[in-house]
Design a protein around this motif. Sequence first.
Motif: not given
Length: 465
Positions: A194, A200, A215-217
């Motif tokens: 991630g 953030d 965010s894992k994308d």
Amino acid sequence: MSDNKTIEQNDSRHELRELVHSQLELLLAQNNLEGAKTLLIPVQPVDIAEAIEYLPDSEQAIAFRLLDKNKAIYVYEHLETTVQQALIEDFKRQEVLDIVGNMSPDDRVQLFDELPSEVVSRILAELSPEERQATNLLLGYEEDTAGRIMTPEYVAFPSNLTIGEVLSQLRAKAKVSELIYYIYVLDDASHLVGVVSLRDLVINPQDSILEEIMSKDIVYVKTNLDQEEVARLIQRYDFLAIPVVDRELRLVGVVTVDDVIDIIQAEATEDIYALSALSADGDNYFQMNIFAVAKKRVTWLLVLLVTNSFTGTIIGAQEDILAEVTVLAAFIPLLIDSGGNIGTQSSTVVIRGISTDEVRDLGVGKVIYREGVAGLILGVVLGLITMVWAYLLPQTEKNVNISFTVGVSLICISFLASIAGSALPFLFKRLGLDPALMSGPFITTAVDVLGVLIYFNVARVMLGF
């Protein structure tokens, strides 16, 4: 208004650089080293680097030694490679270590790529074990790949840490990292799982766990990806940096946007030179030795000289028709030059499209078809104009057949030039050759030969030979 303000700022920066350079050169000529040192204190590193580059060779090292150690590192990274090499040769052992040892690993590797191998070996032996390991890691990857241009100085944390724990450790890690805008999240095996932005970390509660907000994308690249593809991805997604992973998807480094800007500029320069059958090999063309410049140009010019002799051979074989209708010779330059220009236009837009991947969606066939239609339209417009012009010339004696010969020939040449100009870059790319370097000279030669052949064959039909 903003554009005008930007232009004014750029003009102001240019005037400042010119002023710094002229004053620095004057102070060094007067041997006023203290004055020169004071002059450079408020100046940005990139502007100092440019001022040093334009000093006489004997004064570059003197000016560089006036800088304090921290500023000298940033100035050195902005210098042209040839100036960096000259300074390295002039530096004493400790000066080399102070500068090279504190450069970022990717900039250090870029320098090492240009230095003689024995100099690189000597400097590597003097580096600290940590810096030597980081440098050898990058040197182990192929040139012009993501692994070669990445920096191993990044910020990464395990996924189970809270934001509070991350922030408490971030200040210490930021001192040895080139980029802190992105915080990369790793599992127990150092796999990239991630990414979290600095924003953030600021807007979320301090007891939040990284795994919850990350965010894992993830957009990442592998170490063997070509540097041009890396640049395209950063440009496409508007990133400040992109993570680099190895075959097992373990994070090994990041490529930052400042390196990408250098890559885009270098690749664009290379393509522009290649379109004229030149090669600068990454050097500043206008700082190269004039004999080296001539050497780089002469090879392709000799190839073109030999291939263009075919045009002369074809014209020489048309003595019978030229003896009867001498005015035909007057139109040869017009026809082949027009065809060459149209072919070059087609090749330029296609080569640019290949470089930016804009032609991928259309496909090869559609691109060639579009350029062929465009060439045909251009040929009809230019052919009609030329036909009228040829008819009105006193030399042709208002000979309709000659006018039609010139007009029809120009239409055919324009169409074929567009086809050749758009097809050859794809062909050379398929063969593993540089489309820009190969297309320019080959299109010129092909259009010249085809143009003369078309012209005289049309003339024989139209004039009854």
